[in-house]
Design an enzyme around this catalytic site. Sequence first.
Site, PDB file in Angstrom:
ATOM      1  N   ASP A 102      -7.468  61.213 -26.288  1.00 34.79           N
ATOM      2  CA  ASP A 102      -6.354  61.919 -25.648  1.00 34.79           C
ATOM      3  C   ASP A 102      -5.662  62.849 -26.646  1.00 34.79           C
ATOM      4  O   ASP A 102      -5.763  62.659 -27.860  1.00 34.79           O
ATOM      5  CB  ASP A 102      -5.315  60.925 -25.126  1.00 34.79           C
ATOM      6  CG  ASP A 102      -5.870  60.053 -24.020  1.00 34.79           C
ATOM      7  OD1 ASP A 102      -6.862  60.454 -23.380  1.00 34.79           O
ATOM      8  OD2 ASP A 102      -5.303  58.963 -23.804  1.00 34.79           O
TER       9      ASP A 102
HETATM   10  N1  URA Z   1      -7.841  54.969 -24.623  1.00 33.10           N
HETATM   11  C1  URA Z   1      -6.772  55.750 -24.375  1.00 33.10           C
HETATM   12  O1  URA Z   1      -5.900  55.369 -23.598  1.00 33.10           O
HETATM   13  N2  URA Z   1      -6.679  56.929 -24.996  1.00 33.10           N
HETATM   14  C2  URA Z   1      -7.609  57.380 -25.873  1.00 33.10           C
HETATM   15  O2  URA Z   1      -7.458  58.469 -26.408  1.00 33.10           O
HETATM   16  C3  URA Z   1      -8.712  56.560 -26.124  1.00 33.10           C
HETATM   17  C4  URA Z   1      -8.808  55.361 -25.486  1.00 33.10           C
END
Ligand code: URA
Length: 268
Positions: A102
């Site tokens: 993310d």
């Molecule tokens: N899980 C999440 O919530 N975000 C990420 O970036 C990776 C795994």
Amino acid sequence: MRLDKYLAESYVGTRKQVRTLIIDGKVTVNGEVIIDPAIEIENGIDEIRYKDEIIKHPGKRYIMFHKPAGCITAKTDEKHKTVMDYFTEEDRKGLFPVGRLDKDTEGLLLLTNDGEFDNQLMHPNHHVSKKYFFWVLGIITEEKKELLENGVAIEGEGKTTSPAKLEIIQSGKYDDLETQIPSYGYDTSNIKNDKYVQMVTAGYITITEGKKHQVKRMLKAVGCYVIYLKRMQIGQLVLDEKLRLGEYRELAESEFENITPFLKIDIF
Ligand code: URA
């Protein structure tokens, strides 16, 4: 390998563009103009030149990148900074990210120009583990830990999550631990004033699936809100902490062997 494939893989142009270059007599093989795009050449033995420059085939590349928060995992984007913006123009040629983190997640991200590696690593049947370090608002009780480890129902998914591994490092009042929580993309400005959110917990979670926002959604399912997330490990491959945020390097051969999904890494 065919001459047109060699040139396209060396980023001289698209397959169509390099065919035209070859037919137009712009490419030489061992000093001789060759106008047949399908001619077989041997990488490392034949000398290929375009515009008088030797064209070196880049080979397969596997890069470890320490992703900072604030950039999205994409090759290009019109609005947002992407992970590719941290690469020099030369280095980024042909590379793409393997999986995604993310925008507000930090940590280990792999990039490659090898589509097969990407397919294998991301294939759900290979269950490659990913370990994350997190800070959440809230407390993870024994009960919640068990729930997360055994499989929890997350919003928007029909099936509960696969078994995960939890390791709680510390837990306490936000006020007492605030200085230890890395400053980050999340807005924590109202936490102090929120009398319901006073406790925070830090820990590691290891999962073998890759659903969108999976860690955040799993922790939310037990009433906790992620305020910091960092991927530490993929399979046996550990983030090299010598890499500062935004830095990258090629994987060492031994690291590549560790990450190869055919090894069927089993963490549990
Ligand atoms: N899980 C999440 O919530 N975000 C990420 O970036 C990776 C795994």
